[in-house]
Design a protein around this motif. Structure first.
Motif, mmCIF file in Angstrom:
data_model
loop_
_atom_site.group_PDB
_atom_site.id
_atom_site.type_symbol
_atom_site.label_atom_id
_atom_site.label_comp_id
_atom_site.label_asym_id
_atom_site.label_seq_id
_atom_site.Cartn_x
_atom_site.Cartn_y
_atom_site.Cartn_z
ATOM 1 N N ARG A 189 0.742 -1.068 0.131
ATOM 2 C CA ARG A 189 -0.061 -0.004 -0.006
ATOM 3 C C ARG A 189 0.649 1.230 -0.101
ATOM 4 O O ARG A 189 0.208 2.457 0.387
ATOM 5 N N LEU A 190 2.111 1.222 -0.383
ATOM 6 C CA LEU A 190 2.985 2.049 -0.287
ATOM 7 C C LEU A 190 3.242 2.892 -1.714
ATOM 8 O O LEU A 190 3.541 2.065 -2.434
ATOM 9 N N ILE A 191 3.042 4.039 -1.686
ATOM 10 C CA ILE A 191 3.325 4.853 -2.988
ATOM 11 C C ILE A 191 4.740 5.876 -2.745
ATOM 12 O O ILE A 191 4.349 6.719 -1.984
ATOM 13 N N ASP A 192 5.617 5.680 -3.418
ATOM 14 C CA ASP A 192 6.662 6.357 -3.183
ATOM 15 C C ASP A 192 6.673 7.419 -4.400
ATOM 16 O O ASP A 192 6.752 7.353 -5.663
ATOM 17 N N ALA A 193 6.398 8.788 -3.984
ATOM 18 C CA ALA A 193 6.474 9.894 -5.005
ATOM 19 C C ALA A 193 7.551 10.825 -4.593
ATOM 20 O O ALA A 193 7.550 12.032 -4.959
ATOM 21 N N THR A 194 8.733 10.406 -4.015
ATOM 22 C CA THR A 194 9.868 11.170 -3.862
ATOM 23 C C THR A 194 10.847 11.492 -4.850
ATOM 24 O O THR A 194 11.687 12.305 -4.998
ATOM 25 N N GLY A 195 10.666 10.775 -5.900
ATOM 26 C CA GLY A 195 11.469 11.017 -7.008
ATOM 27 C C GLY A 195 13.128 10.576 -6.893
ATOM 28 O O GLY A 195 14.090 11.250 -7.502
ATOM 29 N N GLY A 196 13.139 9.651 -5.881
ATOM 30 C CA GLY A 196 14.674 9.350 -5.297
ATOM 31 C C GLY A 196 15.311 10.288 -4.401
ATOM 32 O O GLY A 196 16.299 9.958 -4.016
ATOM 33 N N ARG A 197 14.406 11.118 -3.925
ATOM 34 C CA ARG A 197 15.069 12.185 -2.935
ATOM 35 C C ARG A 197 14.608 11.609 -1.530
ATOM 36 O O ARG A 197 13.846 10.717 -1.315
ATOM 37 N N LYS A 198 15.150 12.359 -0.490
ATOM 38 C CA LYS A 198 14.840 11.896 1.012
ATOM 39 C C LYS A 198 13.607 12.166 1.222
ATOM 40 O O LYS A 198 12.976 13.260 0.891
ATOM 41 N N THR A 199 12.874 11.240 1.917
ATOM 42 C CA THR A 199 11.359 11.193 2.316
ATOM 43 C C THR A 199 11.233 12.349 3.391
ATOM 44 O O THR A 199 12.135 12.081 4.524
ATOM 45 N N ARG A 200 10.501 13.318 3.266
ATOM 46 C CA ARG A 200 10.326 14.237 4.414
ATOM 47 C C ARG A 200 9.046 14.326 4.794
ATOM 48 O O ARG A 200 8.897 14.725 6.092
ATOM 49 N N SER A 201 7.943 13.890 4.188
ATOM 50 C CA SER A 201 6.550 13.833 4.956
ATOM 51 C C SER A 201 5.939 12.248 4.240
ATOM 52 O O SER A 201 6.222 11.829 3.361
ATOM 53 N N ILE A 202 4.841 11.981 4.916
ATOM 54 C CA ILE A 202 4.160 10.739 4.468
ATOM 55 C C ILE A 202 2.897 11.422 4.994
ATOM 56 O O ILE A 202 2.387 11.935 5.721
#
Length: 94
Positions: A43-56
């Motif tokens: 159920r995980l969607i990664d929209a970081t574009g390979g950058r550091k995750t700052r918010s969820i």
């Protein structure tokens, strides 16, 4: 196509604003648990574009969206109705 408000979560990725239940700091213990559980449950969607995750972002469907944009910036975008694109590079810098 409807004109439902959307939130730009970075790198041309958008989420319907009405589906967002919470925006969390990525480094909090609870957010880390949510992220792990969502990954295990597909159920995980990664929209970081390979950058550091700052918010969820927690969606009403149970999906978890990872964003490289700070929670404060996402909240401002929601409050101001700012759906513009191309600001994530500015927001991502510390």
């Amino acid at each position: 196509m409807s004109s439902s408000p959307v939130l730009n979560v970075g790198f041309s990725n958008v989420v319907f604003a009405s589906k967002i239940l919470a925006i969390l700091q990525a480094e909090s213990a609870g957010a880390k648990r949510l992220r792990t559980d969502a990954k295990e449950g597909a159920r995980l969607i990664d929209a970081t574009g390979g950058r550091k995750t700052r918010s969820i972002l927690v969606l009403d469907s149970g999906h978890i969206v990872l964003s490289a944009i700070r929670p404060e910036s996402l909240t401002k975008r929601l409050e101001n109705g700012d759906n513009s694109f191309g600001k994530e590079e500015e927001d991502e810098e510390v």
